[in-house]
Scaffold this active site. Structure first.
Site, PDB file in Angstrom:
ATOM      1  N   HIS A   1       0.862  -1.179   0.000  1.00 51.48           N
ATOM      2  CA  HIS A   1       0.000   0.000   0.000  1.00 51.48           C
ATOM      3  C   HIS A   1       0.897   1.226   0.000  1.00 51.48           C
ATOM      4  O   HIS A   1       2.011   1.205   0.502  1.00 51.48           O
ATOM      5  CB  HIS A   1      -0.869  -0.040   1.262  1.00 51.48           C
ATOM      6  CG  HIS A   1      -1.958   0.971   1.322  1.00 51.48           C
ATOM      7  ND1 HIS A   1      -1.733   2.290   1.666  1.00 51.48           N
ATOM      8  CD2 HIS A   1      -3.299   0.869   1.124  1.00 51.48           C
ATOM      9  CE1 HIS A   1      -2.872   2.948   1.680  1.00 51.48           C
ATOM     10  NE2 HIS A   1      -3.838   2.113   1.339  1.00 51.48           N
TER      11      HIS A   1
ATOM     12  N   ASP B   1       2.945  -4.254   8.091  1.00 49.08           N
ATOM     13  CA  ASP B   1       1.667  -3.583   7.855  1.00 49.08           C
ATOM     14  C   ASP B   1       0.579  -4.652   7.969  1.00 49.08           C
ATOM     15  O   ASP B   1       0.395  -5.458   7.064  1.00 49.08           O
ATOM     16  CB  ASP B   1       1.668  -2.950   6.462  1.00 49.08           C
ATOM     17  CG  ASP B   1       0.300  -2.418   6.037  1.00 49.08           C
ATOM     18  OD1 ASP B   1      -0.675  -2.541   6.817  1.00 49.08           O
ATOM     19  OD2 ASP B   1       0.191  -1.892   4.915  1.00 49.08           O
TER      20      ASP B   1
ATOM     21  N   GLN C   1      -4.531  -5.417   6.749  1.00 46.36           N
ATOM     22  CA  GLN C   1      -5.380  -6.448   6.159  1.00 46.36           C
ATOM     23  C   GLN C   1      -5.159  -7.813   6.807  1.00 46.36           C
ATOM     24  O   GLN C   1      -5.754  -8.801   6.386  1.00 46.36           O
ATOM     25  CB  GLN C   1      -5.109  -6.554   4.652  1.00 46.36           C
ATOM     26  CG  GLN C   1      -5.321  -5.269   3.875  1.00 46.36           C
ATOM     27  CD  GLN C   1      -6.780  -4.846   3.799  1.00 46.36           C
ATOM     28  OE1 GLN C   1      -7.686  -5.641   4.052  1.00 46.36           O
ATOM     29  NE2 GLN C   1      -7.021  -3.590   3.447  1.00 46.36           N
TER      30      GLN C   1
ATOM     31  N   LYS D   1     -10.990  -1.398   9.851  1.00 53.17           N
ATOM     32  CA  LYS D   1     -11.042  -2.577   8.987  1.00 53.17           C
ATOM     33  C   LYS D   1     -11.375  -3.842   9.760  1.00 53.17           C
ATOM     34  O   LYS D   1     -11.511  -4.908   9.167  1.00 53.17           O
ATOM     35  CB  LYS D   1      -9.707  -2.748   8.247  1.00 53.17           C
ATOM     36  CG  LYS D   1      -9.367  -1.605   7.298  1.00 53.17           C
ATOM     37  CD  LYS D   1      -8.051  -1.851   6.586  1.00 53.17           C
ATOM     38  CE  LYS D   1      -7.588  -0.649   5.792  1.00 53.17           C
ATOM     39  NZ  LYS D   1      -8.459  -0.329   4.645  1.00 53.17           N
TER      40      LYS D   1
ATOM     41  N   CYS E   1      -4.666   2.332  -3.903  1.00 59.77           N
ATOM     42  CA  CYS E   1      -3.464   2.862  -3.230  1.00 59.77           C
ATOM     43  C   CYS E   1      -2.284   1.914  -3.404  1.00 59.77           C
ATOM     44  O   CYS E   1      -1.506   1.685  -2.474  1.00 59.77           O
ATOM     45  CB  CYS E   1      -3.733   3.122  -1.753  1.00 59.77           C
ATOM     46  SG  CYS E   1      -4.969   4.390  -1.448  1.00 59.77           S
TER      47      CYS E   1
END
Length: 409
Positions: free
Chosen positions: A121, A198, A201, A224, A364
């Site tokens: 991202h 990261d 997700q 999320k 993104c």
């Protein structure tokens, strides 16, 4: 996991859009919120809205207990060693930028290597570009396999003794790829580098154990994972955080202020300047309670089933390309696709007319779009409240989209 039992907690799903029952397939962008989270936010504002830490009155004490209680829930959720390692942020982007500005700027110098991947991202690309420009460090990329995965052999070949930082997504927001974080961490550490993850997700969909994977930093976002917007988490190993300087100053992070010198609070508060994101942190705690009640293992198993079902049904559509691993076990609940000769925005528009919400664009992730040799894609993302019936509606909607544009052109 009974989908109908889960769906009853999400009031937003019980509506029609453009005359059709809502089919929400955009959870990778933001998930919907269960009543438990909505009611928690409502209760805070109705019953004990107050600032935290410094007040000694009853409302302030209740707010502080709830806020710090949420931090403890986060600690347990990702299996951090101590609450001092849990810093509340505005989201994953802020978490990654904090590591870049506070840790990397102080510890990297000319010739040092930063390694990321083309699937990242933008929030996990641009901060490292900035670090490289300002420190003279070299930005490198892991190569991707044809299906968008990263091989351990390529990790071992790319990471060198000059590598000082590796930053990688746990799960790709485009390809759905689940990266081998634990193995990457071991290779990074063997070469003296720190690993930044990261997990925007990852954390919503599967168990994340920071001690098991042995990452040095990890960030994720509340919105999320059934929580409110505007709240996220930065996890960092205590010994690293203790030697980092804050990048925002004032308010809650202050210990003592003199005319010319000031000192900071201890961890984790030295990184939480100003009035904290109180209500949303408490709401995140409620979201964690909800996800743990459902079960993270149940959620990822459900997503694997949804992905497998969707790929089976969608692969029968002529002219449709699905990006990423073809084995659903190697991906989370994300299906990114294109229809031949139809722009993804047109796909999303026609699907919306059928009440189906998908995402269209570069997500993104423009370097990944370039790697895929496309300008944009459509993306359907599934979560714990989606069903096979909704995938059937998606497939039907895609077929209608193809028919519509074949008639037009």
């Amino acid at each position: 996991m009974n989908i109908q039992d889960v769906r009853q907690y999400f009031p937003i799903l019980n509506q029609e859009v453009n005359g059709h029952p809502l089919v929400y397939l955009d959870s990778a962008a933001t998930s919907q919120k269960p009543v438990q989270v909505i009611e928690t936010l409502d209760k805070y504002y109705r019953e004990y809205n107050s600032n935290v830490h410094r007040g000694v009155h009853t409302l302030g004490t209740k707010a502080t207990d709830a806020y710090e209680g949420a931090r403890d829930k986060v600690k347990n959720f990702i299996n951090a060693k101590t609450m001092e390692e849990i810093i509340f942020t505005r989201g994953t982007t802020t978490a990654l930028n904090t590591v870049a500005q506070s840790y990397a700027m102080a510890n990297l110098s000319e010739g040092d290597e930063i390694i990321i991947s083309p699937m990242e991202h933008h929030s996990n690309i641009i901060p490292w570009q900035q670090v490289a420009k300002k420190t003279g460090a070299v930005l490198k990329y892991f190569p991707l396999q044809k299906d968008g995965t990263i091989s351990i052999a390529d990790v071992e070949a790319t990471v060198t003794s000059s590598t000082k930082l590796v930053s990688i997504t746990y799960v790709s927001n485009v390809l759905g790829v689940i990266n081998p974080i634990k193995e990457i961490a071991a290779i990074a550490h063997k070469n003296g580098a720190v690993l930044v993850v990261d997990a925007a997700q990852g954390a919503p969909h599967m168990k994340v154990d920071v001690q098991d994977i042995d990452c040095d930093f990890l960030g994720f976002s509340g919105h999320k994972m059934c929580g409110p917007t505007g709240i996220g988490v930065l996890y960092g190993k205590k010994e690293l955080l203790e030697n980092m300087e804050p990048i925002e100053f004032g308010g809650e992070m202050i210990d003592f202020v003199g005319l010319y010198e000031s000192t900071w609070k201890e961890l984790p508060w030295k990184f939480e300047a100003g009035t904290p994101i109180i209500a949303n942190a408490i709401g995140l705690g409620a979201a964690i309670d909800f996800l743990q009640e459902v079960g993270l293992d149940n959620i990822i198993e459900h997503e694997h089933k949804m992905a497998a079902y969707a790929m089976e049904k969608m692969s029968n559509i002529n002219g449709l390309t699905i990006y990423g691993p073809q084995d659903a076990k190697n991906r989370a609940g994300v299906i990114t696709f294109n229809i031949e000769d139809v722009h993804p925005h047109d796909v999303a528009t026609v699907l919306d007319a059928e009440g189906i919400a998908v995402r269209a664009g570069h997500h993104c992730a423009q370097p990944l779009m370039k790697w895929l040799n496309v300008s944009a894609t459509a993306r359907a993302s599934f979560y714990l409240y989606n069903s096979e019936d909704e995938i059937d509606k998606l497939v039907e909607g895609i077929s209608k989209t193809k028919e519509y544009f074949s008639d037009v052109f």
